[in-house]
Enzyme design. Structure first.
Site, short mmCIF file in Angstrom:
data_model
loop_
_atom_site.label_atom_id
_atom_site.label_comp_id
_atom_site.label_asym_id
_atom_site.label_seq_id
_atom_site.Cartn_x
_atom_site.Cartn_y
_atom_site.Cartn_z
N ASP A 75 83.50 62.13 56.63
CA ASP A 75 85.24 62.03 57.26
C ASP A 75 86.37 62.10 55.99
OD1 ASP A 75 84.26 60.61 60.02
OD2 ASP A 75 83.44 59.54 58.56
N ASP A 127 86.80 63.86 49.33
CA ASP A 127 88.33 63.53 50.06
C ASP A 127 89.03 61.98 49.11
OD1 ASP A 127 87.56 61.69 52.22
OD2 ASP A 127 89.54 61.40 52.73
N ASP A 165 81.02 65.23 51.43
CA ASP A 165 81.26 63.23 51.89
C ASP A 165 81.63 64.37 53.41
OD1 ASP A 165 82.17 61.30 52.93
OD2 ASP A 165 84.49 62.65 52.75
#
Length: 249
Positions: free
Chosen positions: A26, A186, A24
């Protein structure tokens, strides 16, 4: 070379034997929070709304800029109509691109972990809900784009995380095999996408999730990229395969 489009793959139609680590963006690879907040506050200032903070951001990010803008207005008690979103989205994009990369930086240890993975024969890719027109230039400006087998954004396909097809198509374009791939993320969108794709996942504790990463049940968890080694990747793959194919007596 356009790394973001589905047409790009150095190995289209070829399944490679190398392990693939899909990141991922961001809150996982890059700490983009300061610039997301700055551009979002610039955007909502057009309607004289109170600025958002990092504490707000964890509830806003994850589904791209349009959804983030909508959520910011909802947070302030001003829902947007469909017609109102487009000019605000353009305002956000213009500001974000003009200041890129701003204060955004790779999380500590990321680049060293990429060195280790590549040295040990792994390939890396990006699967993000950030729009291609933001994700690709950001990674280029940070000197990371050329290291990626492929970069797919939230607008690359007609679906996005947590839809497992976003991850599976990223793996396919990178020439990977889902059974030899892991997703590092995250947030719930990342871990749920991995679950939906039956792909092993590695959750990070330092991102933008509004719930503890352990609550999302990733295959394994790290708190720093110093922990991301090929040995951990292989352990994560093995654990993921055990979960998919449990041994019965």
């Amino acid at each position: 070379m356009d790394l973001a489009t589905p047409s790009f793959s150095a190995s289209e139609g070829l399944i490679l034997t190398a392990t693939l680590v899909v990141f991922d963006l961001d809150g996982t690879m890059i700490d983009t929070a300061p610039d997301l907040i700055e551009s979002l506050n610039h955007t909502i200032a057009a309607r004289d709304l109170e600025p958002v903070s990092f504490d707000d951001l964890t509830h806003l990010v994850g589904q791209g800029a349009r959804v983030m803008i909508r959520r910011a207005f909802d947070l302030r008690g001003y829902p947007l109509s469909d017609q109102e979103v487009d000019p605000l989205f353009d305002r956000f994009i213009d500001h974000y691109k003009a200041h890129m990369p701003g204060q955004s930086r790779p999380f500590a240890g990321l680049e060293a972990s990429l060195d280790r993975l590549e040295r040990d024969g792994c390939r890396v890719a990006v699967c993000t809900n950030k729009a291609e027109q933001l994700a690709v230039p950001l990674l280029r400006k940070l000197g990371l784009a050329d290291r990626m087998a492929v970069i797919t954004g939230g607008d690359t396909f007609a679906f996005r995380k947590p839809d497992g097809r976003h991850l599976l198509e990223t793996i396919r374009l990178a020439g990977g095999d889902p059974a030899k791939s892991i997703l590092v993320g995250d947030s719930v969108n990342d871990i749920q996408a991995a679950h939906n794709a039956s792909v092993a996942s590695l959750g990070v504790t330092f991102g933008y999730s509004d719930v503890p990463i352990a609550d999302l049940n990733p295959t394994r968890i790290i708190s720093h990229f110093d922990e991301l080694t090929v040995e951990l990747v292989q352990e994560t793959l093995a654990a993921g395969n055990r979960a998919k194919f449990p041994v019965t007596a």
